[in-house]
Design a protein around this motif. Structure first.
Motif, PDB file in Angstrom:
ATOM      1  N   LYS A   1      28.633  -8.752 -10.232  1.00 44.08           N
ATOM      2  CA  LYS A   1      27.044  -8.463 -10.742  1.00 44.08           C
ATOM      3  C   LYS A   1      26.057 -10.063 -11.220  1.00 44.08           C
ATOM      4  N   MET A   2      25.308 -10.164 -10.391  1.00 42.06           N
ATOM      5  CA  MET A   2      24.389 -11.049 -11.521  1.00 42.06           C
ATOM      6  C   MET A   2      23.737 -10.307 -12.292  1.00 42.06           C
ATOM      7  N   SER A   3      23.183 -10.145 -13.358  1.00 38.05           N
ATOM      8  CA  SER A   3      22.469 -10.294 -14.068  1.00 38.05           C
ATOM      9  C   SER A   3      22.226 -11.200 -15.375  1.00 38.05           C
ATOM     10  N   LYS A   4      20.549 -10.400 -15.576  1.00 35.09           N
ATOM     11  CA  LYS A   4      20.028 -12.190 -16.257  1.00 35.09           C
ATOM     12  C   LYS A   4      20.931 -12.324 -17.784  1.00 35.09           C
ATOM     13  N   SER A   5      21.411 -11.279 -18.272  1.00 34.86           N
ATOM     14  CA  SER A   5      21.936 -11.312 -19.922  1.00 34.86           C
ATOM     15  C   SER A   5      22.989 -11.819 -19.772  1.00 34.86           C
ATOM     16  N   LYS A   6      23.620 -11.932 -18.891  1.00 35.48           N
ATOM     17  CA  LYS A   6      25.016 -12.875 -17.915  1.00 35.48           C
ATOM     18  C   LYS A   6      24.687 -14.488 -18.148  1.00 35.48           C
ATOM     19  N   GLY A   7      23.493 -14.610 -17.404  1.00 31.59           N
ATOM     20  CA  GLY A   7      22.979 -16.029 -17.128  1.00 31.59           C
ATOM     21  C   GLY A   7      23.775 -16.184 -15.620  1.00 31.59           C
ATOM     22  N   ASN A   8      24.614 -15.464 -14.667  1.00 31.19           N
ATOM     23  CA  ASN A   8      25.245 -16.108 -13.178  1.00 31.19           C
ATOM     24  C   ASN A   8      23.997 -15.290 -12.253  1.00 31.19           C
ATOM     25  N   VAL A   9      22.608 -15.510 -12.250  1.00 33.84           N
ATOM     26  CA  VAL A   9      21.546 -14.732 -11.437  1.00 33.84           C
ATOM     27  C   VAL A   9      21.656 -16.218 -10.877  1.00 33.84           C
ATOM     28  N   THR A  10      21.648 -16.230  -9.042  1.00 34.81           N
ATOM     29  CA  THR A  10      21.205 -17.626  -8.356  1.00 34.81           C
ATOM     30  C   THR A  10      20.216 -16.709  -7.305  1.00 34.81           C
ATOM     31  N   SER A  11      18.682 -17.928  -8.211  1.00 33.74           N
ATOM     32  CA  SER A  11      17.418 -16.870  -7.541  1.00 33.74           C
ATOM     33  C   SER A  11      17.808 -17.417  -6.232  1.00 33.74           C
ATOM     34  N   PRO A  12      17.031 -16.578  -4.609  1.00 34.99           N
ATOM     35  CA  PRO A  12      16.983 -17.387  -3.813  1.00 34.99           C
ATOM     36  C   PRO A  12      16.234 -18.855  -3.423  1.00 34.99           C
TER      37      PRO A  12
END
Ligand SMILES: [Zn+2]
Ligand SMILES: [Zn+2]
Length: 497
Positions: free
Chosen positions: A180-191
């Motif tokens: 799951k993408m989450s800001k705290s894990k820093g694994n978010v890719t923004s569209p």
């Protein structure tokens, strides 16, 4: 929840088209066990519950006339009027308690649950401004518990029917490891970041490719793969447009009887792809749309049809019927292809549409024309018989191309056009190859071709004994025989007359 509302809701659920189809069991199960829905909340602001109470005997005052009065007041002034104005300003004149006759009231301070607000959007938005029931509700799978259900319950309670015909749920986008993408894990890719690098077309194409019915993983590799496919589709369109530079459909379009077998084959393959694409869109099976588009463009069109067509388009006399017929086929295919990809590759399609001959004056935008289904999807050109025959021809072609490649590797020939091919094949294959009006050597892009009877398909490659024509690069014994054009083959001598 009253027994009858639950039962009616279950019946309404069964009338709806749920995508993916397992979703029906999910929502049925949730409605079956759900507790009562308390629609009031104790918050200082929200959508008010417009009920009054008699100050004297506490009897509630709530009827259609009063609801309408408050609603009109809100519309003519502001939504906050319930909170800012005293009771006297909110009630119609001369309202009295139906129980004790008192004229003194106080207003309800609770507000509605926000899920109630969104749950009645089918009435406030779809019914009031668009149409009801809605064609499609689309949200993530968490909404079987939320919006889909609240909309259903308010609608069944007040209108005895679901507010939607179809409900589509999709999974969530996870990172490349499926997490799951989450800001705290820093694994978010923004569209937005993906669009900055690749553009919106490619992001949309990526969404189409992924199977949204489950959670999907986003990775750099997957978007790069899609970029590659996008380039191939774009190149297909470019080839079509580039080769229509001197084609005016009003003047140059040929009748269907002028098509060669190869044109007919390409039209048939395209027509089938457009039919499948139309069906896939109807079923919300977008990944099928992607695969059909990519296959049509890369395999059938680019590596087979266009590959063989180049010779004809570049070397046949400009106004010859065979060149014009192929251009007509290209124009028909291009016209339908641009329409078919418009919902996904919107900008590319719109741009291509503006370059398609006869495209602009007929309709300003590709979005004002019909989707290519039925006759607009070239249905009349579907021809199973012809496709079956070409299936055999392409098998032979594969053998020839492989042998040519091997001959090039050992430097027996340079370009395939230098080759003379001796083809051994069984009677059946020879019959099929002979049944087409296309010249086999031109289907295989070689200069000379000889066919010998045998058991299996074998291609032997030698260097052609002819000379290279300066115009079409085909090796021919005619080159050098004409005094006026000593560097041209017979076909090219004719072409430039
Ligand atoms: Zn009263
Ligand atoms: Zn030539």
């Amino acid at each position: 929840m009253p027994r009858s509302l639950r039962k009616e809701a279950e019946a309404a659920i069964r009338e709806v088209n749920w995508i993916p189809n397992w979703a029906i069991n999910r929502i049925l199960g949730m409605v079956e066990v759900r507790p009562d829905w308390c629609i009031s909340r104790q918050r200082s602001w929200g959508v008010p519950i417009t009920v009054f109470y008699c100050e004297n005997c506490k009897e509630p005052k709530a009827d259609q006339e009063i609801f309408n009065h408050v609603a009109d007041l809100m519309e003519s002034t502001e939504v906050d009027v319930w909170f800012t104005e005293p009771v006297e300003k909110l009630l119609p004149a001369n309202v009295k308690c139906s129980h004790c006759g008192s004229a003194k009231f106080k207003k309800e301070r609770d507000i509605l649950d926000v899920w109630f607000d969104s749950g009645v959007s089918h009435a406030a938005v779809a019914e009031k401004r668009l149409w009801w029931p809605a064609d499609l509700y689309l949200e993530g799978s968490d909404q079987h518990r939320g919006w889909f259900q609240t909309s259903l319950l308010t609608s069944v309670a007040t209108r005895k029917k679901a507010p939607f015909k179809t409900v589509l749920t999709h999974g969530f986008v996870n990172d490349d490891a499926g997490k799951k993408m989450s800001k705290s894990k820093g694994n978010v890719t923004s569209p937005m970041d993906v669009m900055k690098v690749h553009g919106a077309e490619i992001l949309r194409l990526w969404v189409v490719l992924e199977d949204y019915r489950n959670d999907v993983s986003f990775s750099k590799e997957s978007i790069e793969r899609v970029s590659e496919s996008y380039r191939k589709i774009r190149n297909t369109i470019r080839f079509i447009l580039a080769n229509l530079y001197d084609f005016d459909p009003d003047k140059d379009r040929t009748p269907d009887t002028a098509f060669g077998d190869l044109d007919k084959w390409a039209l048939s393959r395209s027509a089938k792809a457009f039919e499948r694409i139309g069906k896939a869109f109807d079923l919300y099976e977008f990944h099928t749309v992607y695969h059909q588009l990519v296959n049509l463009c890369t395999v059938d069109l680019s590596s087979v049809y266009f590959d063989i067509l180049k010779d004809r388009l570049y070397t046949a006399p400009k106004h010859s019927i065979e060149r014009r017929a192929s251009q007509t086929a290209l124009w028909l295919i291009g016209d339908a292809l641009i329409r078919a990809m418009a919902p996904i590759m919107s900008f590319t399609s719109e741009e291509a549409w503006s370059y398609l001959p006869g495209g602009k004056p007929r309709n300003e935008s590709v979005f004002f024309v019909d989707f290519p289904v039925g006759e607009k999807g070239l249905k009349k050109y579907q021809d199973d018989n012809l496709e079956n025959r070409f299936e055999t021809i392409w098998q032979i072609r594969t053998v020839v191309l492989k042998s040519l490649e091997e001959a090039r590797n050992v430097k027996k020939i340079g370009h395939p056009r230098e080759a003379k091919v001796t083809l051994t094949m069984d009677n059946n294959s020879a019959e099929v190859l002979g049944s087409t009006k296309e010249k086999p050597s031109r289907l295989f892009l070689v200069s000379e071709l000889e066919i010998k009877p045998g058991v299996e398909i074998i291609a032997e490659i030698e260097k052609s004994t002819g000379e290279k024509c300066a115009r079409c690069w085909v090796f021919s014994k005619d080159v050098g025989k004409n005094k006026e054009h000593p560097d041209l083959c017979k076909r090219c001598q004719e072409a430039i007359k």
